[in-house]
Each structure stands twice: as structure tokens, then as C-alpha cells.
Design an enzyme around this catalytic site. Structure first.
Site, PDB file in Angstrom:
ATOM      1  N   HIS A  71      35.779 -10.987  16.572  1.00  0.00           N
ATOM      2  CA  HIS A  71      34.439 -11.349  17.033  1.00  0.00           C
ATOM      3  C   HIS A  71      33.732 -11.968  15.835  1.00  0.00           C
ATOM      4  O   HIS A  71      34.014 -11.586  14.688  1.00  0.00           O
ATOM      5  CB  HIS A  71      33.619 -10.124  17.415  1.00  0.00           C
ATOM      6  CG  HIS A  71      34.188  -9.288  18.523  1.00  0.00           C
ATOM      7  ND1 HIS A  71      35.052  -8.262  18.306  1.00  0.00           N
ATOM      8  CD2 HIS A  71      33.973  -9.322  19.856  1.00  0.00           C
ATOM      9  CE1 HIS A  71      35.364  -7.700  19.470  1.00  0.00           C
ATOM     10  NE2 HIS A  71      34.719  -8.328  20.423  1.00  0.00           N
ATOM     11  N   ASP A 103      32.661  -9.323  13.413  1.00  0.00           N
ATOM     12  CA  ASP A 103      33.679  -8.504  12.738  1.00  0.00           C
ATOM     13  C   ASP A 103      33.879  -9.058  11.327  1.00  0.00           C
ATOM     14  O   ASP A 103      34.282  -8.343  10.418  1.00  0.00           O
ATOM     15  CB  ASP A 103      35.039  -8.589  13.442  1.00  0.00           C
ATOM     16  CG  ASP A 103      35.026  -7.975  14.832  1.00  0.00           C
ATOM     17  OD1 ASP A 103      34.144  -7.146  15.108  1.00  0.00           O
ATOM     18  OD2 ASP A 103      35.903  -8.345  15.641  1.00  0.00           O
ATOM     19  N   MET A 150      43.024 -16.268  18.412  1.00  0.00           N
ATOM     20  CA  MET A 150      41.912 -16.107  19.354  1.00  0.00           C
ATOM     21  C   MET A 150      40.640 -15.694  18.618  1.00  0.00           C
ATOM     22  O   MET A 150      40.691 -14.948  17.648  1.00  0.00           O
ATOM     23  CB  MET A 150      42.301 -15.037  20.383  1.00  0.00           C
ATOM     24  CG  MET A 150      41.242 -14.665  21.390  1.00  0.00           C
ATOM     25  SD  MET A 150      40.100 -13.361  20.834  1.00  0.00           S
ATOM     26  CE  MET A 150      40.731 -11.930  21.701  1.00  0.00           C
ATOM     27  N   GLU A 202      37.314 -12.024  30.367  1.00  0.00           N
ATOM     28  CA  GLU A 202      37.837 -10.653  30.414  1.00  0.00           C
ATOM     29  C   GLU A 202      36.960  -9.761  31.282  1.00  0.00           C
ATOM     30  O   GLU A 202      35.780  -9.582  31.000  1.00  0.00           O
ATOM     31  CB  GLU A 202      37.913 -10.108  28.977  1.00  0.00           C
ATOM     32  CG  GLU A 202      38.428  -8.684  28.891  1.00  0.00           C
ATOM     33  CD  GLU A 202      38.554  -8.203  27.446  1.00  0.00           C
ATOM     34  OE1 GLU A 202      38.511  -9.036  26.517  1.00  0.00           O
ATOM     35  OE2 GLU A 202      38.686  -6.978  27.260  1.00  0.00           O
ATOM     36  N   LYS A 232      35.881  -6.146  33.324  1.00  0.00           N
ATOM     37  CA  LYS A 232      35.876  -4.688  33.142  1.00  0.00           C
ATOM     38  C   LYS A 232      34.915  -4.106  34.176  1.00  0.00           C
ATOM     39  O   LYS A 232      33.852  -4.684  34.401  1.00  0.00           O
ATOM     40  CB  LYS A 232      35.412  -4.353  31.713  1.00  0.00           C
ATOM     41  CG  LYS A 232      35.589  -2.891  31.320  1.00  0.00           C
ATOM     42  CD  LYS A 232      35.211  -2.657  29.850  1.00  0.00           C
ATOM     43  CE  LYS A 232      35.478  -1.230  29.448  1.00  0.00           C
ATOM     44  NZ  LYS A 232      35.097  -0.953  28.045  1.00  0.00           N
ATOM     45  N   GLU A 264      42.943  -6.931  30.852  1.00  0.00           N
ATOM     46  CA  GLU A 264      43.227  -5.804  29.952  1.00  0.00           C
ATOM     47  C   GLU A 264      43.742  -4.615  30.756  1.00  0.00           C
ATOM     48  O   GLU A 264      43.125  -4.213  31.751  1.00  0.00           O
ATOM     49  CB  GLU A 264      41.965  -5.410  29.177  1.00  0.00           C
ATOM     50  CG  GLU A 264      42.186  -4.143  28.359  1.00  0.00           C
ATOM     51  CD  GLU A 264      41.098  -3.846  27.341  1.00  0.00           C
ATOM     52  OE1 GLU A 264      40.607  -4.796  26.708  1.00  0.00           O
ATOM     53  OE2 GLU A 264      40.749  -2.662  27.192  1.00  0.00           O
ATOM     54  N   HIS A 300      41.235  -1.804  31.548  1.00  0.00           N
ATOM     55  CA  HIS A 300      40.111  -2.165  32.409  1.00  0.00           C
ATOM     56  C   HIS A 300      40.489  -2.089  33.879  1.00  0.00           C
ATOM     57  O   HIS A 300      39.700  -1.625  34.710  1.00  0.00           O
ATOM     58  CB  HIS A 300      39.594  -3.559  32.057  1.00  0.00           C
ATOM     59  CG  HIS A 300      39.023  -3.628  30.676  1.00  0.00           C
ATOM     60  ND1 HIS A 300      38.492  -4.779  30.160  1.00  0.00           N
ATOM     61  CD2 HIS A 300      38.907  -2.692  29.699  1.00  0.00           C
ATOM     62  CE1 HIS A 300      38.067  -4.546  28.922  1.00  0.00           C
ATOM     63  NE2 HIS A 300      38.322  -3.292  28.623  1.00  0.00           N
ATOM     64  N   ASP A 324      45.178  -8.430  27.022  1.00  0.00           N
ATOM     65  CA  ASP A 324      44.805  -7.301  26.157  1.00  0.00           C
ATOM     66  C   ASP A 324      45.638  -6.086  26.546  1.00  0.00           C
ATOM     67  O   ASP A 324      45.489  -5.527  27.636  1.00  0.00           O
ATOM     68  CB  ASP A 324      43.306  -6.976  26.298  1.00  0.00           C
ATOM     69  CG  ASP A 324      42.432  -7.861  25.414  1.00  0.00           C
ATOM     70  OD1 ASP A 324      42.982  -8.790  24.772  1.00  0.00           O
ATOM     71  OD2 ASP A 324      41.215  -7.624  25.353  1.00  0.00           O
ATOM     72  N   ASP A 383      36.702   4.868  28.816  1.00  0.00           N
ATOM     73  CA  ASP A 383      37.511   3.801  28.233  1.00  0.00           C
ATOM     74  C   ASP A 383      38.253   4.318  26.990  1.00  0.00           C
ATOM     75  O   ASP A 383      37.652   4.535  25.951  1.00  0.00           O
ATOM     76  CB  ASP A 383      36.539   2.673  27.860  1.00  0.00           C
ATOM     77  CG  ASP A 383      37.211   1.501  27.197  1.00  0.00           C
ATOM     78  OD1 ASP A 383      38.447   1.437  27.202  1.00  0.00           O
ATOM     79  OD2 ASP A 383      36.482   0.648  26.670  1.00  0.00           O
ATOM     80  N   ASP A 386      41.339   3.113  25.367  1.00  0.00           N
ATOM     81  CA  ASP A 386      41.976   2.218  24.388  1.00  0.00           C
ATOM     82  C   ASP A 386      43.173   2.844  23.685  1.00  0.00           C
ATOM     83  O   ASP A 386      43.310   2.762  22.458  1.00  0.00           O
ATOM     84  CB  ASP A 386      40.965   1.749  23.332  1.00  0.00           C
ATOM     85  CG  ASP A 386      40.030   0.673  23.871  1.00  0.00           C
ATOM     86  OD1 ASP A 386      40.366   0.036  24.881  1.00  0.00           O
ATOM     87  OD2 ASP A 386      38.953   0.483  23.268  1.00  0.00           O
ATOM     88  N   ASP A 415      44.594  -4.528  22.220  1.00  0.00           N
ATOM     89  CA  ASP A 415      43.173  -4.178  22.120  1.00  0.00           C
ATOM     90  C   ASP A 415      43.055  -2.671  22.301  1.00  0.00           C
ATOM     91  O   ASP A 415      42.689  -2.171  23.357  1.00  0.00           O
ATOM     92  CB  ASP A 415      42.365  -4.924  23.201  1.00  0.00           C
ATOM     93  CG  ASP A 415      40.867  -4.731  22.991  1.00  0.00           C
ATOM     94  OD1 ASP A 415      40.489  -4.119  21.968  1.00  0.00           O
ATOM     95  OD2 ASP A 415      40.086  -5.168  23.847  1.00  0.00           O
TER      96      ASP A 415
END
Ligand code: GCO
Ligand code: MN
Ligand code: MN
Length: 396
Positions: free
Chosen positions: A64, A67, A98, A191, A193, A227, A230, A255, A265, A267, A297
């Protein structure tokens, strides 16, 4: 520990650049904060993350905007951060496939970004995204992911839901025009969710986005980034959504992680919660020849230190490669192949479905189907599934 030693000894599950394994800066850099507790790991600078990725054999890093570059950095600060980061990537042989934009972290996006009611917030979201596109392009990214984490509601009293769809369309159209004007050649990957962080997010599933994309001005430029977690949060079969995206020519990115249905969530490390679903997914991607990035991800358990983070990241890639090997094994298994042949064999002399023709439909309408004979054909799916389980559990 054992896993790592074995991997080095047999070399079979060793990640290579051609596997296109990538991780987000936010995944290895995740410090284990959750809504109830604070960070358990120190902040790892992006240049260090890239060197860890090189060490463990990954191919790419995704990011991002924030980040890498703090949200209020000056132009000069930004440029020097980017320069240093590029150098770190080159030194570790890591590419940036990406890029994406954070339209969810800053409190200004508390009512959404592209769909927010305040036109000033919508304009700011657009400006922030254009700059993130500039940043990604500078780093060589060819895919731009848009995840609208805040594009949703806790109460539907705040706006009409179709108005949100229109605002989102306007924003994505704008970004496509900018992409053309700057010659960036990005492919946008949307994406979905269903919820978290919002109570409900507008574009809840990959299927929602597949319906939205053809309504854009440049649909060819826009695809999806499904993802695992998701779709599983929504209780859906992830691989089915991926297959539909693939068949529509829209699987631009993916993802990978894992998730127990009905939970927050999570992950989790790829394949750690639902190895059988992960197997069907990997088999699908490998069978159809998906050649985009395999992006993880996910993040390490909150119990881990940075050695544990490496175990986590290595585990994601290792499980993918194990499942890839299992898929090849499944495809080569003669019992499985014989059953597959049997279950779709055509009885001689039956009219074909296929595409419509006047003659064909007349033949079809006059045919007498023998339902009892159809019912005599066996569908040994129990056996087929047990053969799959045997392969997955390593006894066949
Ligand atoms: C999540 C999302 C994000 C996005 C990322 C890329 O549940 O938080 O999966 O991790 O993928 O923001 O835009
Ligand atoms: Mn997620
Ligand atoms: Mn994601």
C-alpha cells in the site's frame, strides 16, 4: 523446524521465482495488533522485509502507499524512501508486481472513500489513489488492487446503496482514464469482502464485482482479486468464485490465506485451516495455467516472533507447492481418470444439447429419454472423494 530441514533436504518444495510467490509489506510486517491487544512484534522496516523475502525465496513484494511512504511525507522524503526501497529490492532480487492504496486506515475514511457522503473525502480518496498509482508505476507494478474496506455501512440510513455503486463506478472510471493518460498499463484488480472493518461492505463477493465490471467505461482494464478468507467468511466455495473469474478472463490477481467460516477475519497461513479446499484451489490454478502472482495476504500468529514470521511465510509457499505436487499426482492417478471418463461418457444415439438450431431442437423435442437407464449409470463420487483423501493424506 522439521519442515524447514526436510524442505532443504529434498529440494522439492523449495520456492523459486517462477512460482511467483509474493507477500505484502503489511503481511510480514504485521505486528500482531488486534482489536483487543497491542503489537507483539517490533516494526520491521520495508527494506528489512524485502531482505527477508529474498532470504526465504519469495519472488515479489506488494505494498500500500503508506506501507512504504508515511501519509504526510514531503516530496523529498518520499523520493528518498522510494530510492532506498528500490535498492533493497534489487539487492534481494525481489520485484514489485502489485501496488495498492490504503483507503481504510486513516480516520478520514470513517464513512468510506470513493463512496463516502462527503464530496471532499471522495476527492481526497481519488487524489491519494492517483499518487499511489504513480508510486506503484515507479516501482514497476503492473497490477493495481483496489480493496474498499471502508466502502460500506453500519446503518443503511446513511445513503442509498445504489448511490454507492454509482460513486464507485465514477471513481474506477476516473482511475482508468488516468491509467491511460499516464501510459501506466495497469490492470486493476477489485477485491471483495463481505464485512470487517465495516458492518457490511457493498461489494461483498467476487461475484458482485464480476457483475459490476461490465458496467465500467473500460471493462477490459478491470478484473478481480479474490481472497480465500473473504469468500469463506461468507460461507462460500472460494474455488467456484475463482473459476468464474477465470472463465470470464478476469482473474488478474489472487489473495491466498485461510479462514474458519463464521469467524472474524483470521488471515491464517495458506492451507492451514482447510487443506482440502486449498487443494481444489491450487489444482484449479495449476490445471488452467493461471500465471499471475500467487500472493499471500496472511500473517503469522500473534504468538510468534520474527523467526516465527519466517516459519509462517515459508509455510505458505511450502503448502502451495505440496498441494501442487498432490494435484499432479491426482491428475496422473489411473483410477481417478477412469472414473472421470466413466461419469461423463455419452450414451450413443442421444441428441446433443450444445447450441440451439431449429433442427436440433426438433430432434430434442421428439426424443424419448429413458430415465431408468440413466439412473442405472453409477456416479461413484464417494470413491472419487476417498481417492482424493488418500492422496491428500499421503497413503496413495
Ligand atoms: C483485508 C484485505 C487487505 C487487502 C489489502 C490490499 O482483509 O484487510 O484483504 O489485506 O488485500 O488492503 O488492498
Ligand atoms: Mn483480507
Ligand atoms: Mn486481501
Amino acid at each position: 523446524m522439521t519442515a524447514r530441514t526436510k524442505s532443504n533436504a529434498d529440494g522439492l518444495y523449495e520456492p523459486k521465482p517462477e512460482h511467483k510467490f509474493s507477500f505484502g509489506l503489511w503481511t510480514l510486517g504485521n505486528r500482531g495488533r488486534d482489536p483487543f491487544g497491542d503489537a507483539v512484534r517490533r516494526t520491521m522496516p520495508p527494506t528489512e522485509i524485502v531482505s527477508v523475502l529474498g532470504e526465504i525465496g519469495a519472488w515479489g513484494v506488494n505494498l500500500h502507499d503508506n506501507d512504504l511512504v508515511p501519509i504526510d511525507a514531503s516530496a523529498a522524503e518520499r523520493d528518498s524512501i522510494v530510492k532506498e526501497f528500490r535498492k533493497a529490492c534489487q539487492q534481494s532480487g525481489i520485484v514489485v508486481p502489485m501496488a495498492t492504496v490504503s483507503l481504510f486506515f486513516h480516520p478520514v475514511f470513517r464513512d468510506g472513500a470513493f463512496t463516502a457522503n462527503d464530496p471532499e473525502v471522495r476527492a481526497y480518496a481519488l487524489q491519494k489513489t492517483l499518487r499511489a498509482m504513480d508510486l506503484g508505476a515507479e516501482l514497476g507494478a503492473k497490477i493495481f488492487v483496489l480493496w474498499g474496506g471502508r466502502e460500506g455501512v453500519e446503518t443503511d440510513a446513511c445513503r442509498r446503496a445504489d448511490e454507492a455503486v454509482k460513486r464507485l463506478r465514477e471513481a474506477v472510471n476516473y482511475l482508468c482514464e488516468y491509467n491511460i493518460a499516464r501510459g501506466y498499463n495497469y490492470r486493476f484488480a477489485l477485491e471483495a469482502k463481505p464485512n470487517e472493518p465495516r458492518g457490511d461492505i457493498y461489494m461483498a463477493t467476487t461475484g458482485h464485482y464480476l457483475g459490476f465490471i461490465p458496467t465500467l467505461d473500460h471493462p477490459e482494464m478491470v478484473g478481480v482479486n479474490p481472497e480465500v478468507a473473504h469468500e469463506q467468511m461468507a460461507g462460500l466455495n472460494f474455488m467456484h468464485g475463482v473459476a468464474q473469474a477465470w472463465e470470464a478472463g478476469k482473474l488478474f490477481h489472487i489473495d491466498l490465506n485461510d479462514q474458519a467460516p463464521g469467524r472474524y477475519d483470521q488471515d491464517l497461513r495458506f492451507g492451514s485451516a482447510n487443506p482440502k479446499s486449498a487443494f481444489w484451489l491450487v489444482k484449479f490454478l495449476e490445471d488452467v495455467g493461471y500465471d499471475g502472482p500467487r500472493h499471500f495476504d496472511a500473517h503469522a500468529y500473534r504468538t510468534e516472533d520474527y523467526d516465527g514470521v519466517k516459519d509462517f511465510a515459508r509455510g505458505c509457499m511450502r503448502t502451495y507447492l505440496i498441494l501442487k505436487e498432490k494435484a499432479a499426482h491426482w491428475n496422473a492417478n489411473s483410477e481417478i481418470q477412469a472414473i472421470l471418463k466413466e461419469i461423463s461418457a455419452a450414451t450413443p444415439g442421444i441428441p446433443k444439447a450444445g447450441s440451439y438450431s431449429a433442427k436440433g431442437s426438433a430432434t430434442l423435442l421428439s426424443h424419448v429419454f429413458d430415465k431408468d437407464a440413466i439412473m442405472k449409470k453409477r456416479l461413484p463420487y464417494e470413491m472419487l472423494d476417498q481417492l482424493t483423501i488418500d492422496i491428500l493424506l499421503g497413503v496413495r
